[in-house]
Design an enzyme around this catalytic site. Structure first.
Site: not given
Ligand code: NVA
Ligand code: CP
Length: 305
Positions: A104, A131, A134, A221, A261, A289
């Site tokens: 990540r 992602h 997800q 989101d 998500c 997930r």
């Molecule tokens: N679009 C959000 C998703 C978090 C799971 C981010 O990138 O922060």
């Molecule tokens: N949806 C998701 O990826 O959640 P986290 O940021 O908590 O991993």
């Protein structure tokens, strides 16, 4: 699976997605009955987190443990890549210790470079661009709730971000109609749009109401993703009128579900009432997930039995 890695949603063919979802469904069914497959016995997953996480961290760590393996978590604060060690060296060295890596981070290129320099499967656990894990969980959830994917209409209301990009690719691959409603300047990236526009099932709209009309699934989101915190106040203004609320949901098809998500900001991209009314499907989405990623890890890193 067609590829050795899961770097972006478009790495997956329809067959790949169906294979992952079938295995995920089976693993979920078995787990509920106290059975677990040991497809990753003795294997180790490296996890690199350069951004915060609750779901991704816990679902990958728990998932590999249930499959008989184990995980090692690294963050920039405690690993040498946080002090500038090149990805090339990190990828080469980790490839000699672990059997796969979940990353990540910010730049999509970093995940791709890891795959290029390393010799183990790489799974994208969220970048600024994508992602995919997800969206696999989301497709699994939609199928659980609505029995099918092909022919359904999904709409995305809000920022054309990483989750939106993976959704567009995954949903179109599965034969769904995809409508994205976002304010000017917040559309999905140009290459995502260029690819999507080749498909007549895709529509980019401004009006959330037009997007929601008759939709079977409504996605949203946060307005400011990780790394965009400095922009948050401006975004809140720019996204006015793009909230998923009961009024918007009244335009959808009967039995429509909402997917988010998480984490969610109630009162911003989704009203507290709309969240509460659809919390069941949203928490199922979070749960899935675990199952979807167990399937991905088993297919990429293990011998599936
Ligand atoms: N679009 C959000 C998703 C978090 C799971 C981010 O990138 O922060
Ligand atoms: N949806 C998701 O990826 O959640 P986290 O940021 O908590 O991993």
């Amino acid at each position: 699976m067609t590829h050795r890695h899961l770097l972006r949603m478009s790495d997956l063919t329809l067959f790949d997605i169906m294979e992952i979802l079938a295995l995920a469904d089976q693993m979920k069914f078995e787990l509920k009955r106290g059975l677990t497959r040991r497809t990753l016995e003795g294997k180790t997953l490296g996890m690199i987190f350069s951004k915060a996480s609750t779901r991704t961290r816990v679902s990958f760590e728990t998932g590999i443990f249930q499959l008989g393996g184990h995980s090692v978590c690294l963050t920039p604060a405690d690993a040498q890549f946080g002090r500038g060690e090149p990805i090339e060296d990190t990828a080469n060295v980790l490839s000699r210790y672990v059997d796969g890596v979940m990353i990540r981070t910010f730049a999509q290129k970093d995940v791709e470079d890891f795959a290029k320099y390393g010799s183990i499967p790489v799974i994208n656990g969220l970048t600024d661009d994508e992602h995919p894990c997800q969206i696999l969980a989301d497709l699994m959830t939609i199928r659980e709730h609505l029995a099918t994917l092909a022919g359904l209409t999904v709409c995305w209301v809000g920022d054309g971000n990483n989750v939106c990009a993976s959704l567009i690719s995954g949903a179109l691959t599965c034969g769904m109609r995809v409508r994205v409603a976002c304010p000017e300047g917040y559309e999905p990236r140009a290459e995502v749009l260029a690819e999507a526009k080749k498909n007549p099932d895709f529509a980019l709209l401004r009006d959330p109401r037009e997007a929601a009309e008759g939709a079977n699934v409504v996605f949203t989101d946060v307005f400011a993703s990780m790394g965009q915190e400095d922009d948050a106040r401006k975004r809140l203004r720019d996204f006015e009128g793009y909230q998923v609320n009961m009024e918007l949901l009244s335009l959808c098809a009967e039995n429509a579900i909402v997917q988010h998500c998480l984490p969610a900001h109630r009162g911003e991209e989704i009203s507290a009432e709309a969240f509460a009314a659809h919390a069941g499907a949203i928490y199922d989405e979070a749960e899935n997930r675990l199952h979807a990623q167990k399937a991905v890890m088993s297919l990429l890193m293990g011998d599936v039995v």
